[in-house]
Enzyme design. Structure first.
Site, mmCIF file in Angstrom:
data_model
loop_
_atom_site.group_PDB
_atom_site.id
_atom_site.type_symbol
_atom_site.label_atom_id
_atom_site.label_comp_id
_atom_site.label_asym_id
_atom_site.label_seq_id
_atom_site.Cartn_x
_atom_site.Cartn_y
_atom_site.Cartn_z
ATOM 1 N NE ARG A 168 -3.981 -2.068 1.936
ATOM 2 C CZ ARG A 168 -5.008 -2.216 2.751
ATOM 3 N NH1 ARG A 168 -5.103 -1.484 3.828
ATOM 4 N NH2 ARG A 168 -5.936 -3.103 2.481
ATOM 5 C CG ASP B 26 -14.092 5.734 6.976
ATOM 6 O OD1 ASP B 26 -14.712 4.649 7.025
ATOM 7 O OD2 ASP B 26 -12.842 5.794 6.873
HETATM 8 C C1 LIG Z 1 -13.819 -2.611 6.508
HETATM 9 S S1 LIG Z 1 -14.502 -0.976 6.500
HETATM 10 C C2 LIG Z 1 -16.115 -1.294 7.179
HETATM 11 C C3 LIG Z 1 -17.211 -0.560 6.430
HETATM 12 C C4 LIG Z 1 -18.630 -0.822 6.927
HETATM 13 N N1 LIG Z 1 -18.802 -0.438 8.312
HETATM 14 C C5 LIG Z 1 -18.997 -2.272 6.735
HETATM 15 O O1 LIG Z 1 -19.074 -3.038 7.697
HETATM 16 O O2 LIG Z 1 -19.199 -2.680 5.574
HETATM 17 C C6 LIG Z 1 -13.616 -0.248 7.901
HETATM 18 C C7 LIG Z 1 -13.613 1.277 7.857
HETATM 19 O O3 LIG Z 1 -13.142 1.766 9.123
HETATM 20 C C8 LIG Z 1 -12.402 2.940 8.892
HETATM 21 N N2 LIG Z 1 -11.524 3.229 10.034
HETATM 22 C C9 LIG Z 1 -10.423 2.552 10.437
HETATM 23 N N3 LIG Z 1 -9.848 3.164 11.485
HETATM 24 C C10 LIG Z 1 -10.622 4.251 11.776
HETATM 25 C C11 LIG Z 1 -10.555 5.279 12.756
HETATM 26 N N4 LIG Z 1 -9.580 5.333 13.661
HETATM 27 N N5 LIG Z 1 -11.510 6.228 12.749
HETATM 28 C C12 LIG Z 1 -12.501 6.197 11.833
HETATM 29 N N6 LIG Z 1 -12.628 5.261 10.881
HETATM 30 C C13 LIG Z 1 -11.688 4.295 10.852
HETATM 31 C C14 LIG Z 1 -11.645 2.631 7.610
HETATM 32 O O4 LIG Z 1 -11.208 3.800 6.955
HETATM 33 C C15 LIG Z 1 -12.664 1.829 6.810
HETATM 34 O O5 LIG Z 1 -13.351 2.619 5.874
#
Ligand SMILES: C[S@@+](CC[C@H](N)C(=O)[O-])C[C@H]1O[C@@H](n2cnc3c(N)ncnc32)[C@H](O)[C@@H]1O
Length: 297
Positions: free
Chosen positions: A56, A167
């Site tokens: 990445r 997010d």
């Molecule tokens: C795998 S996706 C899940 C999306 C959705 N909730 C679902 O279950 O389909 C995880 C998301 O968490 C976000 N994320 C990770 N760490 C974070 C943080 N510290 N604060 C806010 N968002 C975060 C990532 O950017 C990503 O878009």
């Protein structure tokens, strides 16, 4: 005398990686970058995520025309560091998602939030409805929530209903706010909700579909790092969705986050977490009601 050619498994893996790798990626590079990720986002990158991190971030090195990870580390430390940090975070976050992912949560949402609210509308008692999609990625989760609400409450746009979708990753938020997806994703939407999404071009030949205005107007997208203290809103929420986000955090971070969510959910409100997750430790404010569905007591 010939040196022994016997390499440990770890050494041969490293040697193999070096052949394939465009940039050298030392243990120190990995540990420093993983530490920044943990400090700034809560995301824990175990040793097994070495190749993932390399893959990445090497795109960032290429874009910045850099020749080594140590140069990139210095850049993150330098005057451009805070600006690059946003790109760094966008690169390391995992954003996999889909419409109606883990569909039983949306049946639960319909039966326990949308249908009772629709009943309250009929009785002229409908008040505020607030739902938070925490870690919303590219918007599929909040649009799914909005579809369920719109179907039960057709005049939702005139009601005090808001979905907060946050997010940390600014790239996915831009995509989410646009509300456009490849038309083949229509397959993810159950038949009864398909009318809430239109092809982008009226002639229906479009390969892009657009979320309807009623869905979009319910949702507010904001950048929020869940590690921030305090959060810039007080709730209370009728429901919080934090699904497939906490899997990237360690146990104390996750536990702390769940405590903070609990404080923001109305008594009788709901917390939905991802199917592969479970709440670690005791959280007296929450009661497990069904698979990965918790109620605020
Ligand atoms: C795998 S996706 C899940 C999306 C959705 N909730 C679902 O279950 O389909 C995880 C998301 O968490 C976000 N994320 C990770 N760490 C974070 C943080 N510290 N604060 C806010 N968002 C975060 C990532 O950017 C990503 O878009």
């Amino acid at each position: 005398m010939l040196k022994s050619s016997a390499l440990t498994a770890r050494e041969s893996e490293a040697a193999f990686d070096d052949v394939r790798r465009e940039y050298e990626f030392s243990d120190a590079d990995f540990h420093v970058l993983a530490r920044i990720a943990k400090q700034r986002t809560g995301i824990t990158l175990a040793d097994s995520k070495r190749n993932l991190l390399y893959g990445r971030l090497s795109r960032r090195l290429r874009a910045l025309k850099m020749s080594s990870f140590s140069e990139y580390r210095e850049y993150l430390d330098g005057p451009q560091g805070e600006i690059e940090l946003e790109r760094f975070i966008n690169s390391i976050s995992t954003n996999h998602t889909k419409l109606f992912r883990e569909p039983h949560h949306f049946d639960h949402l319909r039966d326990n939030i949308a249908v009772p609210y629709a009943q309250a509308v009929r009785n002229n008692r409908a008040g505020r409805l607030r739902i938070w999609s925490a870690g919303c990625s590219s918007g599929e989760e909040p649009y799914t929530i909005a579809m369920v609400i719109k179907r039960e409450i057709p005049d939702c746009a005139r009601r005090d209903i808001r979905i907060l979708a946050t997010d940390i990753d600014t790239d996915v938020l831009t995509k989410a706010a646009l509300g456009e997806y490849p038309v083949k994703m229509m397959e993810e939407i159950p038949e009864i909700y398909r009318g809430l999404v239109q092809p982008k071009n009226k002639d229906k030949s479009s390969d892009t579909m657009v979320m309807s205005e009623d869905l979009r107007s319910m949702i507010a997208y904001r950048r929020l790092n869940l590690m921030d203290h305090p959060w810039p809103f007080k709730g209370p929420f009728d429901a919080i969705f934090c699904r497939n986000v906490m899997i990237y955090f360690d146990a104390p971070t996750k536990s702390n986050l769940i405590e903070r969510y609990t404080q923001l959910i109305k008594p009788g409100g709901w917390l939905y977490i991802g199917h592969s997750e479970s709440l670690l430790g005791a959280h007296p404010g929450l009661e497990l009601i069904g698979r990965t569905v918790y109620r605020r007591v």
